[in-house]
Design a protein around this motif. Sequence first.
Motif, PDB file in Angstrom:
ATOM      1  N   ALA A  41      49.884  57.994  41.328  1.00 54.89           N
ATOM      2  CA  ALA A  41      49.045  57.550  40.216  1.00 54.89           C
ATOM      3  C   ALA A  41      49.418  58.220  38.900  1.00 54.89           C
ATOM      4  O   ALA A  41      49.460  57.569  37.860  1.00 54.89           O
ATOM      5  CB  ALA A  41      47.576  57.828  40.526  1.00 54.89           C
ATOM      6  N   ARG A  42      49.676  59.527  38.972  1.00 55.56           N
ATOM      7  CA  ARG A  42      49.864  60.285  37.724  1.00 55.56           C
ATOM      8  C   ARG A  42      51.030  59.756  36.909  1.00 55.56           C
ATOM      9  O   ARG A  42      52.150  59.698  37.404  1.00 55.56           O
ATOM     10  CB  ARG A  42      50.115  61.769  38.032  1.00 55.56           C
ATOM     11  CG  ARG A  42      49.004  62.449  38.803  1.00 55.56           C
ATOM     12  CD  ARG A  42      47.768  62.715  37.934  1.00 55.56           C
ATOM     13  NE  ARG A  42      46.690  63.204  38.801  1.00 55.56           N
ATOM     14  CZ  ARG A  42      45.417  62.886  38.640  1.00 55.56           C
ATOM     15  NH1 ARG A  42      45.036  62.103  37.648  1.00 55.56           N
ATOM     16  NH2 ARG A  42      44.510  63.349  39.458  1.00 55.56           N
ATOM     17  N   TYR A  43      50.750  59.378  35.676  1.00 58.47           N
ATOM     18  CA  TYR A  43      51.780  58.948  34.720  1.00 58.47           C
ATOM     19  C   TYR A  43      52.586  57.758  35.240  1.00 58.47           C
ATOM     20  O   TYR A  43      53.721  57.544  34.845  1.00 58.47           O
ATOM     21  CB  TYR A  43      52.710  60.126  34.369  1.00 58.47           C
ATOM     22  CG  TYR A  43      51.927  61.376  34.107  1.00 58.47           C
ATOM     23  CD1 TYR A  43      51.163  61.484  32.952  1.00 58.47           C
ATOM     24  CD2 TYR A  43      51.867  62.402  35.051  1.00 58.47           C
ATOM     25  CE1 TYR A  43      50.378  62.601  32.728  1.00 58.47           C
ATOM     26  CE2 TYR A  43      51.086  63.521  34.841  1.00 58.47           C
ATOM     27  CZ  TYR A  43      50.340  63.616  33.677  1.00 58.47           C
ATOM     28  OH  TYR A  43      49.564  64.709  33.458  1.00 58.47           O
ATOM     29  N   GLY A  44      51.990  56.988  36.108  1.00 56.71           N
ATOM     30  CA  GLY A  44      52.727  55.905  36.747  1.00 56.71           C
ATOM     31  C   GLY A  44      52.268  54.521  36.342  1.00 56.71           C
ATOM     32  O   GLY A  44      51.572  54.322  35.334  1.00 56.71           O
ATOM     33  N   PHE A  45      52.639  53.526  37.167  1.00 56.74           N
ATOM     34  CA  PHE A  45      52.319  52.125  36.895  1.00 56.74           C
ATOM     35  C   PHE A  45      50.823  51.900  36.814  1.00 56.74           C
ATOM     36  O   PHE A  45      50.331  51.202  35.911  1.00 56.74           O
ATOM     37  CB  PHE A  45      52.948  51.254  37.998  1.00 56.74           C
ATOM     38  CG  PHE A  45      52.461  49.839  38.001  1.00 56.74           C
ATOM     39  CD1 PHE A  45      52.775  48.971  36.967  1.00 56.74           C
ATOM     40  CD2 PHE A  45      51.682  49.365  39.053  1.00 56.74           C
ATOM     41  CE1 PHE A  45      52.323  47.657  36.970  1.00 56.74           C
ATOM     42  CE2 PHE A  45      51.233  48.055  39.075  1.00 56.74           C
ATOM     43  CZ  PHE A  45      51.547  47.205  38.022  1.00 56.74           C
ATOM     44  N   THR A  46      50.068  52.495  37.720  1.00 51.33           N
ATOM     45  CA  THR A  46      48.620  52.267  37.703  1.00 51.33           C
ATOM     46  C   THR A  46      47.996  52.844  36.435  1.00 51.33           C
ATOM     47  O   THR A  46      47.080  52.261  35.859  1.00 51.33           O
ATOM     48  CB  THR A  46      47.933  52.868  38.943  1.00 51.33           C
ATOM     49  OG1 THR A  46      48.140  54.285  38.975  1.00 51.33           O
ATOM     50  CG2 THR A  46      48.455  52.242  40.233  1.00 51.33           C
ATOM     51  N   ALA A  47      48.522  53.990  35.995  1.00 52.25           N
ATOM     52  CA  ALA A  47      48.015  54.598  34.762  1.00 52.25           C
ATOM     53  C   ALA A  47      48.320  53.700  33.562  1.00 52.25           C
ATOM     54  O   ALA A  47      47.493  53.528  32.663  1.00 52.25           O
ATOM     55  CB  ALA A  47      48.648  55.977  34.565  1.00 52.25           C
ATOM     56  N   GLU A  48      49.505  53.118  33.562  1.00 56.95           N
ATOM     57  CA  GLU A  48      49.916  52.272  32.440  1.00 56.95           C
ATOM     58  C   GLU A  48      49.037  51.030  32.343  1.00 56.95           C
ATOM     59  O   GLU A  48      48.586  50.653  31.255  1.00 56.95           O
ATOM     60  CB  GLU A  48      51.388  51.880  32.604  1.00 56.95           C
ATOM     61  CG  GLU A  48      51.936  51.043  31.467  1.00 56.95           C
ATOM     62  CD  GLU A  48      51.893  51.762  30.123  1.00 56.95           C
ATOM     63  OE1 GLU A  48      51.952  53.007  30.111  1.00 56.95           O
ATOM     64  OE2 GLU A  48      51.775  51.065  29.098  1.00 56.95           O
ATOM     65  N   VAL A  49      48.792  50.404  33.486  1.00 56.91           N
ATOM     66  CA  VAL A  49      47.973  49.184  33.472  1.00 56.91           C
ATOM     67  C   VAL A  49      46.546  49.522  33.020  1.00 56.91           C
ATOM     68  O   VAL A  49      45.946  48.798  32.209  1.00 56.91           O
ATOM     69  CB  VAL A  49      47.980  48.512  34.858  1.00 56.91           C
ATOM     70  CG1 VAL A  49      46.970  47.361  34.899  1.00 56.91           C
ATOM     71  CG2 VAL A  49      49.383  47.997  35.190  1.00 56.91           C
ATOM     72  N   ALA A  50      46.027  50.633  33.514  1.00 57.80           N
ATOM     73  CA  ALA A  50      44.678  51.038  33.094  1.00 57.80           C
ATOM     74  C   ALA A  50      44.634  51.284  31.589  1.00 57.80           C
ATOM     75  O   ALA A  50      43.664  50.920  30.918  1.00 57.80           O
ATOM     76  CB  ALA A  50      44.248  52.292  33.858  1.00 57.80           C
ATOM     77  N   ALA A  51      45.716  51.888  31.065  1.00 55.79           N
ATOM     78  CA  ALA A  51      45.758  52.175  29.628  1.00 55.79           C
ATOM     79  C   ALA A  51      45.825  50.880  28.812  1.00 55.79           C
ATOM     80  O   ALA A  51      45.176  50.765  27.764  1.00 55.79           O
ATOM     81  CB  ALA A  51      46.968  53.058  29.311  1.00 55.79           C
ATOM     82  N   VAL A  52      46.599  49.924  29.294  1.00 60.88           N
ATOM     83  CA  VAL A  52      46.709  48.636  28.590  1.00 60.88           C
ATOM     84  C   VAL A  52      45.333  47.974  28.491  1.00 60.88           C
ATOM     85  O   VAL A  52      44.930  47.473  27.436  1.00 60.88           O
ATOM     86  CB  VAL A  52      47.722  47.715  29.315  1.00 60.88           C
ATOM     87  CG1 VAL A  52      47.559  46.266  28.878  1.00 60.88           C
ATOM     88  CG2 VAL A  52      49.147  48.194  29.056  1.00 60.88           C
ATOM     89  N   VAL A  53      44.593  48.006  29.589  1.00 59.18           N
ATOM     90  CA  VAL A  53      43.257  47.397  29.588  1.00 59.18           C
ATOM     91  C   VAL A  53      42.312  48.190  28.678  1.00 59.18           C
ATOM     92  O   VAL A  53      41.545  47.610  27.902  1.00 59.18           O
ATOM     93  CB  VAL A  53      42.713  47.310  31.031  1.00 59.18           C
ATOM     94  CG1 VAL A  53      41.230  46.955  31.040  1.00 59.18           C
ATOM     95  CG2 VAL A  53      43.528  46.278  31.819  1.00 59.18           C
TER      96      VAL A  53
END
Lengths: 345, 325
Positions: A265-277
Amino acid sequence: MRTLTYWQAISEGTVQCMERDERIFVAGEGVDDVSGSFGTTKEAFDRFGRRRVIDMPNAENATAGFAVGAAAAGARPLVVHVRADFLFLAMDPLVNMTAKWRYTYGGDKGGVPVVTRGVVGRGWGQGSTHSQSPHATFAHYAGLHVATPATPADAKGLLVQALTGDTPVVLIENRNLYQLTGEVPVEPVPTPFGVGRIARPGSDVTVVAASLMVHEAERAAEQLAERGISAEVVDVRSLRPLDEGIICESVAKTGRLVVADTSWARYGFTAEVAAVVAEHVPHALRAPVRRVSLPDSPAPVSRPLEEAFHPGASTIVSACLAVCGETAAELPQLADVSAGFQGPF
Amino acid sequence: MASTRARLIRDMVRIRTVEEVLADHYRDEQEMRTPTHFSIGQEATAVGVCSATTVEDWVYSGHRSHAPYLAKGGDLEALVAELYGKEAGCAHGRGGSMHMIDQSVGFAGSAAILGEMISVAVGSAWAFVRAGEQRIAVTFFGDGAADEGVFAESLNFAAVHRIPVVFVCENNLYSISSPLSVRHAEGTSVHGRAAAAGVRARSVDGNDVFAVHAAARDAVEHARRGTGPVLLELATYRWRAHVGPGTDHDHGYRSKEEIDSWMAGCPILRAADALRAEEPDIDAAVEAWRAEFRQEIHAAIDRAKALPFPDTARLLDGAYLPAAH
């Protein structure tokens, strides 16, 4: 339309592109051997021989550099790693040169459209250094395109786009998808980067997923449907460029977001998608975002540990129930999608 | 004075003069905001090797890039503008001193990370062979880059596939301040490593431009014939600090005496000495060239300083193709 397995789709796309472009060559360790990179380079070797399908020494750093130099001189290298973890040995040429070449020399000297495939091992005790999926690592660096094809059609289409485009590409393929079948166009039709896909429409919760997790999310959605919850599954196809529009539109509709990945999770794809939203549609969220990702340890080998380590459909079901305010229910555990895999490699 | 030997001296004088003037401006103005590695004292390697190539051959180099760039015929004004970060620079102010390029003359690029352009040059030469072309690639790197694993990987592959590449190791004895003795085992050499990998290898006096040129012609011909890669280990010496315009004799890692002895063996002086019997006017010619090139570099600096910086609205240009953003 006829169906192919995921590995057959890669093989077909490779051969068709090589037929159409003499400049393309395949390089990698054992690409010409009997297994032919899980079958993906076998037909290319049979058709084009060792002049265009080249067995390389164990020299990932130099090989990635050779690819840069060859591409600078007009060739089209397709570099294959049967274990994506070995890409870490190629980080310098991929990050410092491949990604930056066009920009660093001023933007008008041409780029180096190297295509690099990395296969994720995961399962059968592949352990800490044969299971990693480094898609987010490469997606961090401007200059590369990075995709995680989830279907046979996209495995071919994204490869065709990579081999016919002018941007360097890293394709991360989960080995557990290789036997998956699906409809694949006969012609080499490119799948554009940056255009996501609604794998399953729904209205209560959005599951944004990459690679193998798209299928886990689809299976989760079936189980959720039995509970009256309608999950929409978004397959991003590529991490860079990322189709922010399809993600935000879906979340604006459902108001709930679960992001599912095959990595941490850390600094990864899931973090990026959450940030975009959070950046674009923060008010759409009716519940906190949940991330389905790897626990913060390296991958283990022992079977029960490995099964506990990798998230799957059941993990996604639990996360979706949580964001929908449903209490965790006693649901039948879903088997891992790779349950039928045979060893050793 | 048009003999080949005189021309080699002239090319060295040009690089020396250009770099000395650039170093002065770099120090005094603080306007060239890019880490710069001067080749002052090492001109014979770049000139001797590049003069043995054709314009179709590609030359790559490491961070100490100005001398190979200029020796290959790279545009001086574009170099200077690049150092000042101007749009007219060879990399439009995106690359700086360590990322020189002039494709029109076959200077295919330089890079900051040690050893990178060793593998890249092999790849380009590989592509030349694959396309059935008679071109070769040359890659300049230091003894420091020879420490890198990619050096061994590249030697091996080039030897296995008889890639038409010439590896040029400018051995100036130090990786920044680390002497060879703490990095390479006693009794070993860079050319020995190449030979062990199956690469034809020679050790040459890198401050003797005529010897370098002769060895390079032989190496280029060998590579071009398809008979395999060649490595030249050229012994030379950097007069200034690893990076920047200053000297470093007070840094404690090398003695003033050592620096003085190498400066006494200046490649330009040695070449002039060797040519004096044949060309009695060589000293006057060197002085005239110095004056000519001082004027050239001063004019280039004046012009570069007056040029516009890149437009910040175009900050992202080149990161991706327009359609690929």
